[in-house]
Design an enzyme around this catalytic site. Sequence first.
Site, mmCIF file in Angstrom:
data_model
loop_
_atom_site.group_PDB
_atom_site.id
_atom_site.type_symbol
_atom_site.label_atom_id
_atom_site.label_comp_id
_atom_site.label_asym_id
_atom_site.label_seq_id
_atom_site.Cartn_x
_atom_site.Cartn_y
_atom_site.Cartn_z
ATOM 1 N N CYS A 119 0.833 -1.205 0.000
ATOM 2 C CA CYS A 119 0.000 0.000 0.000
ATOM 3 C C CYS A 119 0.873 1.263 0.000
ATOM 4 O O CYS A 119 1.534 1.552 -0.981
ATOM 5 C CB CYS A 119 -0.976 -0.022 1.172
ATOM 6 S SG CYS A 119 -2.381 1.105 0.961
ATOM 7 N N HIS B 200 -3.715 -5.287 1.042
ATOM 8 C CA HIS B 200 -3.511 -5.718 2.424
ATOM 9 C C HIS B 200 -3.940 -7.185 2.529
ATOM 10 O O HIS B 200 -4.909 -7.608 1.907
ATOM 11 C CB HIS B 200 -4.336 -4.871 3.387
ATOM 12 C CG HIS B 200 -3.925 -3.439 3.418
ATOM 13 N ND1 HIS B 200 -2.727 -3.020 3.941
ATOM 14 C CD2 HIS B 200 -4.555 -2.316 2.967
ATOM 15 C CE1 HIS B 200 -2.639 -1.704 3.838
ATOM 16 N NE2 HIS B 200 -3.728 -1.249 3.250
#
Length: 492
Positions: free
Chosen positions: A336, A434
Amino acid sequence: MKHLSPIMLAGTGSDVGKSLIATGLCRIFRQDGYSPAPFKAQNMALNSYATPDGFEIGRAQAVQAEAAGIPCSTDMNPILLKPSGEHTSQVVLNGKPVGNRNAYEYFRKEGREELRTLVHEAFDRLASRFNPIVMEGAGSISEINLKDSDLVNMPMARYADADVILVADIDRGGVFASAYGSIMLQDEEDRRRIKGIIVNKFRGDMRLFESGRRLMEDVCGVPVLGVVPYAPDIHIEEEDSVALGLKATGMARDKVNIAIVLLRHISNFTDFNVLERNPDVNLFYTNNVDDIQQADIIIIPGSKSTLSDLCELRRNGLAQAILRARREGKTVIGICGGYQIMGMEICDPEGIEGSIESLPGLGLLPTRTILESDKVTRQVQFRFLDSDAPCKGYEIHNGRTVREADSRPLNSINDDGRTDGCIADDRCFGSYIHGLLDNPTVIDFLLQPYLKEKSGKDFDYTAYKEEQYNLLAAHLRKHIDIDRLYSIMGRK
């Protein structure tokens, strides 16, 4: 099943263990045939989670929902505050960001009734479907200066007509004063609502607190429902970054040393829980240059303030250490915000993160990122590289990352043919997903260069988490008077 009144786990302070006990109670009620659901009107955390329908809530409520055996939803956490600076937070309402607020703007009385209506409506929707509702307070219930603007503690308990159980942390000291003060600072109506105390985080011989338990009941006028000792062998996903201080640090012989770069605004560090449980791995969090140089694998995690953390990496020498490690053949990956940092450039034309318009990234991947106000929140199923093995995870990010034309994507998203991430070679890649490292296919690929042979079978993280919820429930049953708790909740 008999209807049970809602129960609220309120605290004498922050980090006293409310979330963990709420998680355990969700599992206990489920085991006993009820249909529980968690609820926290307002949460402040950087660890968040994407619901099945693509909205964002605090990670703790997602974990509690999992313990309760139900899908998570925004009704379980209608307000989420994600700190983005010393005095500023992103405000997420019903799963969608509505902008940044400083503390004064957010906690002033104007506009609070609209928020109060929002959280009441979320609770009502939840209470119409589940029994019982396991509520969680926030911080201390005795912050009387914030009483008029409080959305989550005793005012919420009053609205829900909930029984309140006070959780007190004995490990930090002053447990008698904190419990007594928390109760005595309430007005008479709220004081009557507090039906019990749980003393949490006890260390040592439980017999030494027998007289203390009786004294606490005499002084506070409230029964002590349990004294819960530390359980270091039970592992439930943490929400607060304070937990990182307990993680292993330093190098280990005969293991793959994985250094998670300890960013100032680190988020979603639960991405690394599966790796941490791998017997071949020594995983630790660090902002030390020497640790980065010695590690086999360096992971740049998610960040709530990517540009600020990128500046800090250059200031403290970690950026240079990461680049040197890469030149020396170490593995460097990013998740991310970490994926954004690894690229050529990050631009913020709308000022999403502040006044910095653009910064060069570390230049490890041929990508460029533009931060955008629209936040992506979704659960995804994907294929990693050329593997046909099913993988899953979730996305929560502001920003669009573009790869150079001749670069290779890391993942293929199953439902719409999109691609995700970028890979330079087997030891350098990044992704927005994630939970990427919850998947055995990805872990095997990551560790393979450092293991002569694969040891043992694939780690089933879903089964492991179920086992941990059951262990937590058994632990609480042993140390909390659950029958008395049921008696308190069964008044209706």
